[in-house]
Design a protein around this motif. Sequence first.
Motif, short mmCIF file in Angstrom:
data_model
loop_
_atom_site.label_atom_id
_atom_site.label_comp_id
_atom_site.label_asym_id
_atom_site.label_seq_id
_atom_site.Cartn_x
_atom_site.Cartn_y
_atom_site.Cartn_z
N LEU A 189 67.06 16.50 -14.57
CA LEU A 189 66.65 15.35 -13.78
C LEU A 189 67.61 15.05 -12.63
N ALA A 190 68.61 15.88 -12.43
CA ALA A 190 69.59 15.66 -11.36
C ALA A 190 68.90 15.75 -10.00
N GLY A 191 69.22 14.79 -9.13
CA GLY A 191 68.66 14.77 -7.79
C GLY A 191 67.27 14.18 -7.69
N VAL A 192 66.71 13.73 -8.81
CA VAL A 192 65.36 13.17 -8.83
C VAL A 192 65.43 11.65 -8.67
N SER A 193 64.56 11.10 -7.84
CA SER A 193 64.50 9.64 -7.71
C SER A 193 63.93 9.03 -8.98
N TYR A 194 64.47 7.87 -9.36
CA TYR A 194 63.96 7.18 -10.54
C TYR A 194 63.96 5.69 -10.29
N ARG A 195 63.20 5.00 -11.12
CA ARG A 195 63.22 3.54 -11.09
C ARG A 195 63.26 3.04 -12.52
N GLU A 196 63.91 1.90 -12.67
CA GLU A 196 63.88 1.23 -13.96
C GLU A 196 62.49 0.62 -14.13
N SER A 197 61.99 0.64 -15.36
CA SER A 197 60.66 0.09 -15.58
C SER A 197 60.59 -1.39 -15.25
N SER A 198 61.74 -2.07 -15.29
CA SER A 198 61.78 -3.49 -14.95
C SER A 198 61.74 -3.74 -13.45
N PRO A 232 59.83 -1.65 -10.66
CA PRO A 232 59.04 -0.49 -10.22
C PRO A 232 59.20 -0.14 -8.75
N GLY A 233 59.57 -1.11 -7.93
CA GLY A 233 59.64 -0.85 -6.50
C GLY A 233 60.98 -0.38 -5.99
N VAL A 234 61.97 -0.28 -6.87
CA VAL A 234 63.33 0.08 -6.44
C VAL A 234 63.66 1.48 -6.94
N LEU A 235 63.78 2.43 -6.02
CA LEU A 235 64.08 3.81 -6.37
C LEU A 235 65.55 4.12 -6.14
N ARG A 236 66.14 4.82 -7.07
CA ARG A 236 67.50 5.32 -6.95
C ARG A 236 67.47 6.83 -7.18
N VAL A 237 68.55 7.50 -6.87
CA VAL A 237 68.64 8.94 -7.11
C VAL A 237 69.67 9.20 -8.19
N ASP A 238 69.29 10.00 -9.18
CA ASP A 238 70.20 10.38 -10.25
C ASP A 238 70.89 11.68 -9.86
N ASP A 239 72.19 11.60 -9.53
CA ASP A 239 72.93 12.79 -9.11
C ASP A 239 73.68 13.46 -10.25
N ALA A 240 73.69 12.85 -11.41
CA ALA A 240 74.44 13.41 -12.53
C ALA A 240 73.77 14.71 -13.00
N PRO A 241 74.54 15.78 -13.19
CA PRO A 241 73.95 17.03 -13.67
C PRO A 241 73.40 16.92 -15.09
N ALA A 242 73.93 15.96 -15.86
CA ALA A 242 73.45 15.74 -17.23
C ALA A 242 73.54 14.26 -17.54
N GLY A 262 72.86 3.67 -24.68
CA GLY A 262 72.23 2.42 -25.10
C GLY A 262 70.80 2.43 -24.62
N GLU A 263 70.25 1.26 -24.30
CA GLU A 263 68.87 1.20 -23.83
C GLU A 263 68.71 1.99 -22.54
N VAL A 264 67.65 2.78 -22.46
CA VAL A 264 67.27 3.46 -21.22
C VAL A 264 65.76 3.37 -21.09
N ASP A 265 65.30 3.00 -19.89
CA ASP A 265 63.87 2.83 -19.65
C ASP A 265 63.60 3.18 -18.19
N ARG A 266 63.47 4.48 -17.91
CA ARG A 266 63.38 4.97 -16.54
C ARG A 266 62.12 5.80 -16.34
N VAL A 267 61.58 5.71 -15.11
CA VAL A 267 60.51 6.60 -14.68
C VAL A 267 61.10 7.46 -13.56
N TYR A 268 61.19 8.77 -13.79
CA TYR A 268 61.64 9.72 -12.78
C TYR A 268 60.42 10.17 -12.00
N VAL A 269 60.47 10.03 -10.69
CA VAL A 269 59.30 10.19 -9.83
C VAL A 269 59.31 11.57 -9.16
N GLY A 270 58.23 12.31 -9.33
CA GLY A 270 58.11 13.61 -8.69
C GLY A 270 58.97 14.68 -9.32
#
Length: 285
Positions: free
Chosen positions: A168-177, A179-189, A194-202
């Motif tokens: 999922l590295a380099g993929v834009s994601y948003r927290e389910s809470s 939906p309109g705010v996209l961030r990029v996950d740069d972490a290779p892993a 704890g709690e995680v609730d993400r939609v990775y887009v594309g």
Amino acid sequence: MSSSWRALPSVELRAGDGACARVFHHGAHVTSWRPAPGTEEQLYLSERSSFAAGAAIRGGVPVIFPQFAAEGPLPRHGFARAAEWRLGMVEHTANGDAVAELLLADTAATRAVWPVAFLATLTVRVGGDRLALSLSVENRDDAQLSFTAALHTYLRVRDVTQVVVEGLAGVSYRESSAPGVLRVDDAPALRIAGEVDRVYVGTTQPVRVHDGGRTLRVKAVGFRDTVLWNPGAAKAAALADLDPGGEREMLCVESGVIQRPEVVPPGSRWAGTQTLVAGTTDMEG
């Protein structure tokens, strides 16, 4: 598994090599998958699941359709996961895989909340190290239909805090809470702290879930997005149908069409497939 599951019809699929899966007519819900030789369970299923008409089963692979979460006017996660599907064909392929098909057409009850004529089909195929789930939606209406959907897969893990997720590295994601705010996950892993609730887009690459000495891959075709979900300890404690401490034994990796709804013209059909591969380094073939 709660003894009440026996009150609901289900079918066990067993491939020639011993790989097996169980799928319920209720929700077209796969609750168990054991790759060949059929000894190690790969899906998490809560012992507190009610297995009751009108209720969703906690664990396995709920079919989310025609709405993801509460992102729309329909009941949360739509109606398919608690509907009674019809069992179609059950067969073995030439190579020994076991296959079942379940179907859900519109009814007076579905049209009351979603006035659309449709046919949804879930095809379950098990064999070797793989479980393939194909969801198709046929528009039988005179107007186009629009929906979101996901295969809400609960993977069984030994300890979610020790799991490593890659792909999922380099993929834009948003927290389910949000939906309109996209961030990029740069972490290779990614590790689950704890709690995680993400939609990775594309998402375009398989997601790899490393769990101790095991690696499970999730590959999607037709599904554009990937959900990563674990409720964390606090929210898990508030879920009456989740085993105490169950959040440590599961991680949801879900293939879906979520961020941008799928639009199907009259007379047309959409399809998406999610393939789970256990304990292998090769997704192809």
